[in-house]
Design an enzyme around this catalytic site. Structure first.
Site, PDB file in Angstrom:
ATOM      1  N   HIS B 130     -27.133 -25.209 -21.722  1.00  0.00           N
ATOM      2  CA  HIS B 130     -26.448 -25.255 -20.431  1.00  0.00           C
ATOM      3  C   HIS B 130     -26.485 -26.703 -19.929  1.00  0.00           C
ATOM      4  CE1 HIS B 130     -26.023 -24.530 -16.049  1.00  0.00           C
ATOM      5  NE2 HIS B 130     -25.502 -23.359 -16.366  1.00  0.00           N
ATOM      6  N   ASP B 207     -35.525 -22.781 -21.460  1.00  0.00           N
ATOM      7  CA  ASP B 207     -34.694 -22.399 -20.311  1.00  0.00           C
ATOM      8  C   ASP B 207     -34.494 -20.887 -20.365  1.00  0.00           C
ATOM      9  OD1 ASP B 207     -32.540 -21.649 -18.750  1.00  0.00           O
ATOM     10  OD2 ASP B 207     -31.217 -23.261 -19.414  1.00  0.00           O
ATOM     11  N   GLN B 210     -31.399 -16.916 -18.462  1.00  0.00           N
ATOM     12  CA  GLN B 210     -30.711 -15.682 -18.847  1.00  0.00           C
ATOM     13  C   GLN B 210     -31.635 -14.711 -19.577  1.00  0.00           C
ATOM     14  OE1 GLN B 210     -27.895 -14.983 -17.683  1.00  0.00           O
ATOM     15  NE2 GLN B 210     -26.976 -16.955 -17.197  1.00  0.00           N
ATOM     16  N   LYS B 233     -30.690 -14.866 -10.362  1.00  0.00           N
ATOM     17  CA  LYS B 233     -30.136 -14.173 -11.531  1.00  0.00           C
ATOM     18  C   LYS B 233     -30.965 -12.944 -11.887  1.00  0.00           C
ATOM     19  CE  LYS B 233     -28.424 -18.478 -13.611  1.00  0.00           C
ATOM     20  NZ  LYS B 233     -26.973 -18.416 -13.482  1.00  0.00           N
ATOM     21  N   CYS B 373     -20.526 -24.034 -17.657  1.00  0.00           N
ATOM     22  CA  CYS B 373     -21.494 -25.130 -17.765  1.00  0.00           C
ATOM     23  C   CYS B 373     -21.943 -25.368 -19.198  1.00  0.00           C
ATOM     24  CB  CYS B 373     -22.709 -24.911 -16.859  1.00  0.00           C
ATOM     25  SG  CYS B 373     -22.311 -24.956 -15.121  1.00  0.00           S
TER      26      CYS B 373
END
Ligand SMILES: Cc1ncc(COP(=O)(O)O)c(C=O)c1O
Lengths: 139, 415
Positions: B130, B207, B210, B233, B373
């Site tokens: 991202h 990261d 998600q 999220k 992104c």
């Protein structure tokens, strides 16, 4: 769920599928490009002026992107023939939206006005009033 | 994995906790499939935040009065709860609250990267990063002289782990990789990546923006040095993100923001830094959001992270089957399975993703369209933009049917 759509009326879809004045001019007075990188919309516009140096005689464009941006370029290429550079400079987003004849949702206005901004910036560069490589309507 | 034995979610009951899902546009009920961008917020989270403002709103850490004590305890204990949720045995000292995943990435890039990196060092990313990590490390590379390299992805959208093993060397100082790709849905073998990084004495930043929302995550099983995610999220509020860092690593780092709360002693000439994690939390923090994040974690754990994962996989599989059956739909990323998360990126031939999203919006179906992104990844895929449907606990297969109908409408309009 019906098929109806506010933005994608027949006229828009027709111009998108069968763009008018698509291609290049042999001897354009000026050429300019625009790009909205986040959308991926691109337009390259050739403009040929009459001998008076003021009246737009012909416009051709090539491009890639969403239906709104490409239909707008197609319609504008027809509209501009016969107008003057001064009239081009007076155009604003409302004129473009009127031309398109549909409601453009706020997030899509940048797509609708890219072609107009490309024509205007191209003319300004030609007239020596602006110095940019590429036009964008994304910011 | 014994997901077959997991009890299915009672989606009907879950939906009742999300009042926003009842909204209608032009007489059609909202179908919200943009969860990878932001999830909706259940009543318990909204209530927890409004209770905070109604009952114990005050600044934290420094107050003697009752309200400040209550707010401080809630805020500080929020760190403990997050630590427990992601398996950080060091507790609150390993949990820094940030604005979002992006800020967590920047915190490490500035506080660690700018101080530790120089010419000759290498930063290894993946081609599916991202922008939050890609742009950040790219720019830190430019400022420090460190070189940025990218682990290739294969045609199925999986990381080429042989390439990873080649690329990560003793020159590598940082490996930063996305746990679940927000564009391809790929679930990366992050603990293998971390192992390779550690074999070469590099640090690893994962990261998890998600991943944490929809699967059990144990940062110590992954052995990540840093791990980041965003509240908005995962059924939580906007304005709060989490940076997990191993205590020893965080201790060795300089602060990122200076100001109040992050210091112990200040003179006109010198300052000394507060303990972890406060050293990295300058100024008045996001107190209501921390309270909301705890409520979101309680809410999700009540449902069960393994059940949420199974639900998402089922929806992803269903969407893959519904959309993928048509030859003019191209779906990106791996086939459904354990290494694919609950989001489906796709394109409909002949229709720009933005047109598709606009047409869906006419039918109250909310999806994402654009570059998500990940512009370099889209360049690699050879498309300017893609559409993305992403799911959460409250989504149903019936909603995916609506999505398929809307795609069919677009197909007919543009035919
Ligand atoms: C994989 C990934 N990383 C980072 C981010 C950035 O999250 P935020 O905008 O909350 O900082 C996102 C969200 O768009 C994401 O999907």
């Amino acid at each position: 769920m019906g098929l109806g759509s506010d933005m994608y009326r027949q006229q828009i879809l027709d111009h998108y599928k069968n763009p008018r004045n698509y291609g290049e001019l042999e001897d354009p007075t000026f050429t300019h490009v625009g790009e909205n990188p986040m959308c991926g919309d691109e337009i390259r516009m050739d403009v040929q002026l009459a001998d008076d140096g003021e009246t737009i005689e012909r416009v051709a464009f090539r491009g890639d992107g969403c239906a709104i941006s490409q239909a707008s370029a197609s319609m504008l290429s027809g509209e501009l023939a016969g107008t003057t550079l001064a009239e081009l400079h007076e155009m604003d987003r409302d004129d473009v939206i009127d031309m398109l004849g549909v409601d453009i949702s706020p997030m899509r206005v940048k797509c609708a006005v890219l072609a107009e901004k490309v024509a205007q910036d191209g003319a300004e560069i030609y007239q020596g009033d602006l110095d940019v490589d590429k036009t964008t309507t994304e910011d | 994995m014994s997901q077959r034995n997991l009890e299915a979610l009672d989606v009907g009951a879950i939906r009742e906790a999300f009042p926003i899902l009842q909204r209608e546009f032009n007489g059609e009920q909202l179908v919200y499939l943009d969860n990878a961008a932001t999830t909706q917020t259940p009543d318990p989270v909204i209530d927890a935040m409004s209770d905070y403002y109604r009952e114990y709103n005050a600044n934290v850490h420094r107050g003697i009065h009752h309200l400040s004590q209550e707010a401080s305890i809630a805020y500080e204990e929020a760190h403990d709860r997050v630590a427990e949720f992601i398996g950080a045995s060091g507790g609150r000292e390993e949990i820094v609250f940030t604005k979002n995943t992006t800020e967590a990435e920047n915190l490490v890039a500035y506080a660690w990267g700018l101080n530790e990196l120089g010419p000759g060092d290498e930063i290894v990313l993946t081609e599916m990063e991202h922008h939050a990590s890609l742009v950040t490390w790219q720019q830190i590379g430019k400022r420090t002289g460190a070189e940025v390299k990218y682990i290739r992805i294969d045609d199925d959208g999986r990381l080429d782990m042989d390439h990873a093993a080649d690329l990560i060397t003793d020159d590598t100082a940082m490996v930063s990789a996305v746990h679940v790709s927000n564009t391809l849905g790929t679930v990366n073998p992050v603990s293998d990546l971390v192992d390779i990084a550690h074999d070469h004495d590099a640090l690893a930043f994962i990261d998890g923006a998600q991943a944490v929302p929809n699967r059990p995550v144990d940062v110590e099983a992954i052995d990540a040095d840093f791990y980041a995610f965003s509240g908005h999220k995962m059924a939580g509020p906007t304005g709060i993100g989490v940076l997990y860092g191993k205590k020893a690593v965080l201790e060795a780092m300089q602060p990122y923001l200076y100001g109040g709360d992050m210091i112990t002693k200040v003179t006109y000439e010198e300052s000394t830094w507060n303990d972890l994690p406060w050293k990295f939390e300058a100024g008045t923090p996001q107190i209501a959001e921390a309270v909301g994040l705890v409520a979101a974690i309680d809410y999700l754990e009540d449902i069960g992270m393994d059940r949420i994962e199974a639900h998402e996989q089922e929806l992803a599989r269903y969407a893959y089957e519904q959309l993928g059956a048509e030859p003019d739909v191209e779906i990106y990323g791996p086939e459904p399975g354990p290494d694919r998360g609950g989001l489906v990126g796709f394109n409909l031939e002949g229709v720009h993703a933005h047109d598709l999203a606009s047409i869906m919006n006419d039918h109250a179906v909310a999806i994402r369209a654009g570059d998500h992104c990940t512009q370099p990844l889209h360049d690699k895929l050879g498309v300017a933009a893609s559409a993305r449907a992403s799911f959460y606990v409250y989504n149903t297969t019936a909603e995916i049917d609506e999505l398929a109908v809307a795609i069919d409408n677009a197909r007919q309009l543009f035919a």
